[in-house]
Scaffold this motif. Structure first.
Motif, short mmCIF file in Angstrom:
data_model
loop_
_atom_site.label_atom_id
_atom_site.label_comp_id
_atom_site.label_asym_id
_atom_site.label_seq_id
_atom_site.Cartn_x
_atom_site.Cartn_y
_atom_site.Cartn_z
N ASN A 51 16.58 -8.42 24.21
CA ASN A 51 16.93 -6.99 24.27
C ASN A 51 17.86 -6.55 23.14
O ASN A 51 17.71 -5.43 22.63
N PHE A 52 18.83 -7.38 22.76
CA PHE A 52 19.86 -6.95 21.83
C PHE A 52 19.76 -7.60 20.45
O PHE A 52 20.05 -6.97 19.45
N LEU A 71 17.67 -18.01 31.40
CA LEU A 71 16.66 -16.96 31.36
C LEU A 71 17.31 -15.59 31.16
O LEU A 71 16.80 -14.76 30.41
N THR A 72 18.44 -15.38 31.79
CA THR A 72 19.19 -14.12 31.60
C THR A 72 19.64 -13.98 30.15
O THR A 72 19.50 -12.91 29.54
N LEU A 73 20.16 -15.05 29.57
CA LEU A 73 20.60 -15.00 28.17
C LEU A 73 19.42 -14.82 27.23
O LEU A 73 19.52 -14.12 26.22
N PHE A 74 18.29 -15.45 27.55
CA PHE A 74 17.08 -15.26 26.76
C PHE A 74 16.71 -13.77 26.75
O PHE A 74 16.39 -13.21 25.70
N GLN A 75 16.77 -13.14 27.91
CA GLN A 75 16.44 -11.71 27.99
C GLN A 75 17.45 -10.86 27.22
O GLN A 75 17.07 -9.91 26.54
N LEU A 76 18.72 -11.20 27.29
CA LEU A 76 19.73 -10.47 26.52
C LEU A 76 19.47 -10.60 25.03
O LEU A 76 19.60 -9.63 24.27
N ILE A 110 25.22 -9.14 23.01
CA ILE A 110 24.87 -10.18 23.99
C ILE A 110 26.15 -10.66 24.68
O ILE A 110 26.18 -10.80 25.90
N LEU A 111 27.20 -10.91 23.90
CA LEU A 111 28.47 -11.34 24.49
C LEU A 111 29.02 -10.29 25.44
O LEU A 111 29.52 -10.62 26.52
N ASP A 112 28.91 -9.02 25.06
CA ASP A 112 29.42 -7.93 25.89
C ASP A 112 28.67 -7.82 27.22
O ASP A 112 29.26 -7.51 28.26
N ASN A 125 28.27 -13.64 12.63
CA ASN A 125 27.43 -12.50 12.99
C ASN A 125 25.96 -12.88 13.11
O ASN A 125 25.10 -12.27 12.48
N PRO A 126 25.65 -13.89 13.90
CA PRO A 126 24.25 -14.32 14.01
C PRO A 126 23.39 -13.31 14.76
O PRO A 126 23.89 -12.51 15.56
N HIS A 127 22.12 -13.36 14.49
CA HIS A 127 21.12 -12.58 15.21
C HIS A 127 20.11 -13.55 15.79
O HIS A 127 19.80 -14.57 15.19
N PHE A 128 19.63 -13.21 16.96
CA PHE A 128 18.68 -14.05 17.65
C PHE A 128 17.37 -13.29 17.82
O PHE A 128 17.37 -12.09 18.08
#
Length: 86
Positions: free
Chosen positions: A49-50, A41-46, A56-58, A20-23
């Motif tokens: 945001n989340f 960059l998209t994953l960085f934004q996710l 993020i996975l969803d 259950n990590p948090h970023f």
């Protein structure tokens, strides 16, 4: 294929000792965002945001395994902080 990826996902989580990590984004951000690929960059934004892994996975268009590996790579390169709840 799906079961193999699930096994690999569990293995990555166990190997890195993350459940259950948090970023979060470090401030100030010492590395340039221009060095990231569009996918990173998209994953960085996710992550921005989340924060929590499951949303993020969803939201990611990659597989869960690819997403987690990419997030860990971003953390290893100081784009993200990785926190694991105690």
């Amino acid at each position: 294929e799906g079961l193999r990826q699930l096994d690999e996902l569990r293995h990555v989580r166990k190997t890195r000792s993350i459940e259950n990590p948090h970023f979060s984004v470090p401030a100030p951000l010492a590395v340039p965002l221009t060095a990231l690929s569009p996918t990173e960059l998209t994953l960085f934004q996710l992550a921005l945001n989340f924060g929590a892994l499951q949303p993020i996975l969803d939201a990611s268009h990659q597989t869960d395994l690819e997403t987690l590996q990419s997030l860990l790579s971003l953390a290893d390169r100081s784009y993200l902080n990785l926190q694991t709840p105690e």
